[in-house]
Design an enzyme around this catalytic site. Sequence first.
Site, mmCIF file in Angstrom:
data_model
loop_
_atom_site.group_PDB
_atom_site.id
_atom_site.type_symbol
_atom_site.label_atom_id
_atom_site.label_comp_id
_atom_site.label_asym_id
_atom_site.label_seq_id
_atom_site.Cartn_x
_atom_site.Cartn_y
_atom_site.Cartn_z
ATOM 1 N N CYS A 2 0.880 -1.168 0.000
ATOM 2 C CA CYS A 2 0.000 0.000 0.000
ATOM 3 C C CYS A 2 0.912 1.212 0.000
ATOM 4 O O CYS A 2 2.108 1.096 0.230
ATOM 5 C CB CYS A 2 -0.847 0.064 1.262
ATOM 6 S SG CYS A 2 -1.870 -1.397 1.516
ATOM 7 N N ARG A 27 1.363 1.503 -5.902
ATOM 8 C CA ARG A 27 1.499 0.528 -4.811
ATOM 9 C C ARG A 27 0.144 -0.064 -4.389
ATOM 10 O O ARG A 27 0.086 -0.973 -3.573
ATOM 11 C CB ARG A 27 2.141 1.201 -3.587
ATOM 12 C CG ARG A 27 3.544 1.682 -3.831
ATOM 13 C CD ARG A 27 4.108 2.349 -2.578
ATOM 14 N NE ARG A 27 4.186 1.422 -1.478
ATOM 15 C CZ ARG A 27 5.186 0.591 -1.255
ATOM 16 N NH1 ARG A 27 6.228 0.586 -2.073
ATOM 17 N NH2 ARG A 27 5.178 -0.216 -0.224
ATOM 18 N N TRP A 73 -3.992 -1.572 -1.151
ATOM 19 C CA TRP A 73 -4.042 -2.798 -1.949
ATOM 20 C C TRP A 73 -4.415 -3.874 -0.946
ATOM 21 O O TRP A 73 -3.596 -4.282 -0.126
ATOM 22 C CB TRP A 73 -2.676 -3.047 -2.584
ATOM 23 C CG TRP A 73 -2.644 -4.231 -3.494
ATOM 24 C CD1 TRP A 73 -2.176 -5.484 -3.217
ATOM 25 C CD2 TRP A 73 -3.078 -4.277 -4.843
ATOM 26 N NE1 TRP A 73 -2.307 -6.291 -4.317
ATOM 27 C CE2 TRP A 73 -2.849 -5.586 -5.333
ATOM 28 C CE3 TRP A 73 -3.645 -3.335 -5.706
ATOM 29 C CZ2 TRP A 73 -3.170 -5.970 -6.629
ATOM 30 C CZ3 TRP A 73 -3.955 -3.731 -7.002
ATOM 31 C CH2 TRP A 73 -3.720 -5.028 -7.448
ATOM 32 N N ASN A 99 0.761 -0.173 6.196
ATOM 33 C CA ASN A 99 1.112 -0.919 4.990
ATOM 34 C C ASN A 99 1.755 -2.210 5.453
ATOM 35 O O ASN A 99 2.690 -2.169 6.233
ATOM 36 C CB ASN A 99 2.101 -0.051 4.180
ATOM 37 C CG ASN A 99 2.837 -0.829 3.107
ATOM 38 O OD1 ASN A 99 2.334 -1.825 2.601
ATOM 39 N ND2 ASN A 99 4.036 -0.386 2.788
ATOM 40 N N GLY A 100 1.240 -3.353 5.014
ATOM 41 C CA GLY A 100 1.819 -4.626 5.444
ATOM 42 C C GLY A 100 0.788 -5.448 6.196
ATOM 43 O O GLY A 100 -0.412 -5.218 6.068
ATOM 44 N N GLU A 480 9.280 -20.495 -18.536
ATOM 45 C CA GLU A 480 9.086 -19.105 -18.120
ATOM 46 C C GLU A 480 10.216 -18.212 -18.641
ATOM 47 O O GLU A 480 9.981 -17.098 -19.107
ATOM 48 C CB GLU A 480 8.967 -19.038 -16.585
ATOM 49 C CG GLU A 480 8.842 -17.649 -15.994
ATOM 50 C CD GLU A 480 7.674 -16.833 -16.516
ATOM 51 O OE1 GLU A 480 6.834 -17.351 -17.253
ATOM 52 O OE2 GLU A 480 7.630 -15.628 -16.202
ATOM 53 N N LYS A 484 9.625 -14.984 -21.072
ATOM 54 C CA LYS A 484 10.094 -13.634 -20.709
ATOM 55 C C LYS A 484 10.939 -13.066 -21.834
ATOM 56 O O LYS A 484 10.785 -11.916 -22.224
ATOM 57 C CB LYS A 484 10.933 -13.654 -19.426
ATOM 58 C CG LYS A 484 10.262 -13.717 -18.102
ATOM 59 C CD LYS A 484 9.371 -12.574 -17.716
ATOM 60 C CE LYS A 484 7.971 -12.734 -18.239
ATOM 61 N NZ LYS A 484 7.004 -13.403 -17.447
ATOM 62 N N GLU A 487 8.793 -12.218 -25.096
ATOM 63 C CA GLU A 487 7.794 -11.152 -25.055
ATOM 64 C C GLU A 487 8.396 -9.752 -24.983
ATOM 65 O O GLU A 487 7.757 -8.805 -25.428
ATOM 66 C CB GLU A 487 6.760 -11.378 -23.949
ATOM 67 C CG GLU A 487 7.243 -11.174 -22.540
ATOM 68 C CD GLU A 487 6.154 -11.436 -21.505
ATOM 69 O OE1 GLU A 487 5.032 -10.966 -21.674
ATOM 70 O OE2 GLU A 487 6.457 -12.111 -20.506
ATOM 71 N N HIS A 503 14.958 -35.312 -30.037
ATOM 72 C CA HIS A 503 13.859 -35.868 -30.829
ATOM 73 C C HIS A 503 13.428 -34.933 -31.964
ATOM 74 O O HIS A 503 12.301 -35.050 -32.451
ATOM 75 C CB HIS A 503 12.678 -36.211 -29.920
ATOM 76 C CG HIS A 503 12.997 -37.326 -28.959
ATOM 77 N ND1 HIS A 503 13.123 -38.637 -29.355
ATOM 78 C CD2 HIS A 503 13.295 -37.305 -27.632
ATOM 79 C CE1 HIS A 503 13.438 -39.387 -28.309
ATOM 80 N NE2 HIS A 503 13.560 -38.602 -27.252
ATOM 81 N N LYS A 602 -1.662 -5.921 -20.283
ATOM 82 C CA LYS A 602 -1.442 -6.474 -18.939
ATOM 83 C C LYS A 602 -2.536 -7.466 -18.562
ATOM 84 O O LYS A 602 -2.289 -8.449 -17.901
ATOM 85 C CB LYS A 602 -1.367 -5.337 -17.921
ATOM 86 C CG LYS A 602 -0.996 -5.784 -16.521
ATOM 87 C CD LYS A 602 0.439 -6.261 -16.446
ATOM 88 C CE LYS A 602 0.790 -6.898 -15.123
ATOM 89 N NZ LYS A 602 1.923 -7.830 -15.230
HETATM 90 C C1 F6R Z 1 3.602 -12.710 -19.329
HETATM 91 C C2 F6R Z 1 2.317 -12.452 -18.718
HETATM 92 C C3 F6R Z 1 1.130 -13.185 -19.251
HETATM 93 C C4 F6R Z 1 0.105 -13.439 -18.130
HETATM 94 C C5 F6R Z 1 -1.178 -14.061 -18.705
HETATM 95 C C6 F6R Z 1 -2.165 -14.387 -17.600
HETATM 96 O O1 F6R Z 1 4.631 -12.038 -18.693
HETATM 97 O O2 F6R Z 1 2.201 -11.671 -17.815
HETATM 98 O O3 F6R Z 1 1.497 -14.371 -19.865
HETATM 99 O O4 F6R Z 1 0.690 -14.292 -17.197
HETATM 100 O O5 F6R Z 1 -1.762 -13.179 -19.607
HETATM 101 O O6 F6R Z 1 -2.492 -13.250 -16.863
HETATM 102 P P1 F6R Z 1 -3.130 -13.370 -15.437
HETATM 103 O O7 F6R Z 1 -2.119 -13.932 -14.517
HETATM 104 O O8 F6R Z 1 -3.541 -11.966 -15.066
HETATM 105 O O9 F6R Z 1 -4.319 -14.286 -15.573
#
Ligand code: F6R
Length: 607
Positions: A2, A27, A73, A99-100, A480, A484, A487, A503, A602
């Site tokens: 927060c 935050r 938050w 906060n916490g 993962e 990363k 993307e 294979h 996002k």
């Molecule tokens: C990659 C990324 C996406 C999300 C995916 C699911 O860095 O952030 O692959 O992980 O779109 O999003 P959430 O977790 O919000 O359901």
Amino acid sequence: MCGIMGYVGPQEATPILVDGLRRLEYRGYDSAGIAVANGSIDIRKAQGKIVNLETLLEVEPLAGSVGIGHTRWATHGVPSDKNAHPHSDPSGEFVVVHNGIIENFQSLKEGLIDKGAEFTSETDTEILAHLIAREYDGDIVEAVRRTVALSEGAYAMVVMTKREPGKIVAVRKISPLVVGLGDGETFLASDIPAVLHRTRDFIIIEDDEMVIVTADGATVETIDGSPVDREVIHIDWDSQQAEKGGYEHFMLKEINEQPAVITETLAGRLDEDGTVWLEDVSFDDDYVRDLDRVWITACGTAYHAGLIGQEIFRRVLRLPANVEYAHELRYADPIMSSNQLTIAISQSGETADTLAAARQAGEQGSRMLAITNVVGSTLARYADDILYTRAGPEISVASTKAYMAMLIAQYLLALRIGAVRGTVDPDLAAALSHGLHQMPGVIEEVLSREPQAIVAAEAIKDAQDVYFIGRGLDYAIAMEGSLKLKEISYLHSEAMPAGELKHGTLALITDGVPVVVILTQRAVYDKTISAVQEVKARGGRIIAVAYDTDTEIDKYADIVMRIPDVEDLLGPVAAVVPLQLLAYHVARMRDHDIDQPRNLAKSVTVE
Ligand code: F6R
């Protein structure tokens, strides 16, 4: 996470507090509020973003030159007007923002209820206000000190009382807190950028310290009352740097927040012996004992977190588990029943495919547990049980700290289920608990080794294709790491189990093609090294993520990114961090928009 603010000085506090909260909105932004002292103390608070608080203040303004504020938050209690901070004791004379997490809040609350206290919110913060009022006997500093002694957890809190005008008292126990020193005015904030346009002189409050703030400045003491002589630092960041806490991008800031995120995700939930407490998980022991399968469903990075969960459930709990992409599961016509648990993982709690798969599981009679970062999100509202990840808002599109929190949450869940089913050996539970509690320090150490990721990034930044390999839990991390990289760097990359390389994909390994190998699983180490040798024999370049004590890898690897040795089951938690940094630095070297990569959003709320 927060955001908190405080102001004492000659100016009107309200605009300063609201402006600071706006800058701290990253935050948390599910509700906000301020309290201003002017003889009495008045509070205004509103659910939603700061703009809702501003609208309220237009109708019901607050005058006065001492005040505290908060942008929330949620961790305890849904986002709402009544759960928004500040909170006060029943007399309204003592107000607190915080906060916490107060880990022992339940027992403190029960103790207060026994003494006749009534509460107006579901928060742990309100308990602090009650305790401070009860402890007060003429000295607010001592009342706060005694309250801190009663409260366990990781937090920062800011307190103001009508009885001692012109003074604010604040405490830091892990959650960040800074003091800004102006000319005849003093500011408190969760971070420097919140008030950097008002002063450039700061005192950083450290763990287990308290600070007494007046218009004339600040006095720092330890929580036990010993004086602290803290140097004033002068900050010369520009405003863009400041928003990102001095980091060049939100992604890098969020990568660096991971030690704190682990601490928050664990707070109050894991005892040293491995006993787990999950506040919003209410399934009973009979249900857990009768479970015959766990489904995990998610998309993207959350799916990769689920791969780790799947492996832990299978390997440690000996419980059948399947992780499925949500967009596949919803059309796969899976056979589900009430003896099964479906775990839907989603940072946002709003991903359309994940919501659809979760609903389908519910309709088929499976109990539904959400692992999500957003309190009150659609997924959380739909779920039977919720495990909040407490990572705080994630701004960079590429997920890092939210992923980390998803991993930690799944270890907690597995320990909780394993204890009931009697399938986790007590020594292993204690070892995992110990390892998880050590993890913030381990990740700090990995972060301090960022230069090794820069060296690796130099080596792959101009490649056409990059391959990531690993076995078991390392395969999940390879997935993962590859996502990363692609993307944000827009390099083609692919991940596969190390044994799969021969294979087919081996045909693509020629001179200089980079292959990133993750080596945290000692039981299959030699098998993975066989794949490494296959790559070397075709002229491929090996970039390894390996433990400090692994000397064998030096024979094969061109570059090694080292991590401290940890228990194999926790290896992935440490190993993902160099891969996040690798992706970040490749994208930076290629001059990309790291926080907002092309074509991505996002939160993916469409099918
Ligand atoms: C990659 C990324 C996406 C999300 C995916 C699911 O860095 O952030 O692959 O992980 O779109 O999003 P959430 O977790 O919000 O359901």
